[in-house]
Design a protein around this motif. Structure first.
Motif, PDB file in Angstrom:
ATOM      1  N   MET A 130     -16.683  54.618  15.509  1.00  0.00           N
ATOM      2  CA  MET A 130     -15.848  55.193  14.474  1.00  0.00           C
ATOM      3  C   MET A 130     -16.674  55.233  13.180  1.00  0.00           C
ATOM      4  O   MET A 130     -17.277  54.241  12.797  1.00  0.00           O
ATOM      5  CB  MET A 130     -14.597  54.335  14.287  1.00  0.00           C
ATOM      6  N   ILE A 131     -16.683  56.373  12.546  1.00  0.00           N
ATOM      7  CA  ILE A 131     -17.436  56.509  11.300  1.00  0.00           C
ATOM      8  C   ILE A 131     -16.636  55.934  10.129  1.00  0.00           C
ATOM      9  O   ILE A 131     -15.419  55.737  10.227  1.00  0.00           O
ATOM     10  CB  ILE A 131     -17.839  57.982  11.040  1.00  0.00           C
ATOM     11  N   ALA A 132     -17.327  55.662   9.029  1.00  0.00           N
ATOM     12  CA  ALA A 132     -16.704  55.008   7.877  1.00  0.00           C
ATOM     13  C   ALA A 132     -15.502  55.784   7.348  1.00  0.00           C
ATOM     14  O   ALA A 132     -14.478  55.187   6.991  1.00  0.00           O
ATOM     15  CB  ALA A 132     -17.736  54.808   6.773  1.00  0.00           C
ATOM     16  N   ASP A 133     -15.595  57.106   7.284  1.00  0.00           N
ATOM     17  CA  ASP A 133     -14.479  57.914   6.792  1.00  0.00           C
ATOM     18  C   ASP A 133     -13.235  57.750   7.669  1.00  0.00           C
ATOM     19  O   ASP A 133     -12.113  57.679   7.160  1.00  0.00           O
ATOM     20  CB  ASP A 133     -14.857  59.392   6.711  1.00  0.00           C
ATOM     21  N   CYS A 152      -0.720  61.529  13.126  1.00  0.00           N
ATOM     22  CA  CYS A 152      -1.579  62.418  13.916  1.00  0.00           C
ATOM     23  C   CYS A 152      -3.044  62.326  13.507  1.00  0.00           C
ATOM     24  O   CYS A 152      -3.932  62.708  14.275  1.00  0.00           O
ATOM     25  CB  CYS A 152      -1.128  63.868  13.772  1.00  0.00           C
ATOM     26  N   LYS A 153      -3.306  61.809  12.327  1.00  0.00           N
ATOM     27  CA  LYS A 153      -4.681  61.710  11.830  1.00  0.00           C
ATOM     28  C   LYS A 153      -5.365  60.404  12.217  1.00  0.00           C
ATOM     29  O   LYS A 153      -6.543  60.207  11.916  1.00  0.00           O
ATOM     30  CB  LYS A 153      -4.692  61.871  10.311  1.00  0.00           C
ATOM     31  N   LEU A 154      -4.637  59.494  12.876  1.00  0.00           N
ATOM     32  CA  LEU A 154      -5.253  58.245  13.324  1.00  0.00           C
ATOM     33  C   LEU A 154      -6.342  58.536  14.350  1.00  0.00           C
ATOM     34  O   LEU A 154      -6.181  59.410  15.206  1.00  0.00           O
ATOM     35  CB  LEU A 154      -4.207  57.310  13.937  1.00  0.00           C
ATOM     36  N   ASN A 189      -7.900  55.581   8.620  1.00  0.00           N
ATOM     37  CA  ASN A 189      -6.991  54.771   9.429  1.00  0.00           C
ATOM     38  C   ASN A 189      -6.345  53.678   8.589  1.00  0.00           C
ATOM     39  O   ASN A 189      -5.138  53.451   8.677  1.00  0.00           O
ATOM     40  CB  ASN A 189      -7.728  54.133  10.605  1.00  0.00           C
ATOM     41  N   GLN A 190      -7.136  52.996   7.770  1.00  0.00           N
ATOM     42  CA  GLN A 190      -6.593  51.915   6.950  1.00  0.00           C
ATOM     43  C   GLN A 190      -5.504  52.434   6.009  1.00  0.00           C
ATOM     44  O   GLN A 190      -4.466  51.791   5.847  1.00  0.00           O
ATOM     45  CB  GLN A 190      -7.702  51.241   6.150  1.00  0.00           C
TER      46      GLN A 190
END
Length: 108
Positions: A1-4, A48-50, A9-10
């Motif tokens: 998983m990339i930093a963005d 949906c963006k998770l 997610n956070q």
């Protein structure tokens, strides 16, 4: 998983917690639960963006079938648990085909 993706997610998970939902995000499992809160379309679109989520449990009372279908198509999602599901039979078949496992809870 990339930093963005991690930061995104956070932010989404903070929003989920702020309305009464919860999550587990460990190396072995990433699961989100919103069964006890009827979420709205806006939060459904955020969910949906998770990225990297494997299980989602969601109350469907206030979301459209199209939003639910988007959630079921999150890349890598393995299990979708739904409550208060009110959809037509044809939509149910589409939902079942969209995710490896769909579990309906709270049916009478």
């Amino acid at each position: 998983m990339i930093a963005d993706e991690f930061e995104s997610n956070q932010a989404i998970l903070r929003k989920i917690e702020s309305v009464g939902g919860g999550y587990v995000w460990e190396p072995e499992i990433f699961a989100v639960t919103m069964l006890d809160i009827p979420i709205d379309e806006c939060l459904a679109k955020l969910v949906c963006k998770l990225r990297g989520v494997r299980q989602i449990a969601i109350n469907c009372r206030n979301i459209s079938f199209s939003a639910l279908l988007e959630i079921s198509n999150i890349p890598g999602l393995q299990v979708l648990v739904v409550s208060e599901l009110h959809i037509m039979e044809q939509e149910y078949g589409t939902l079942l085909a969209s995710c490896p496992e769909v579990v309906v809870v709270g049916c009478s």
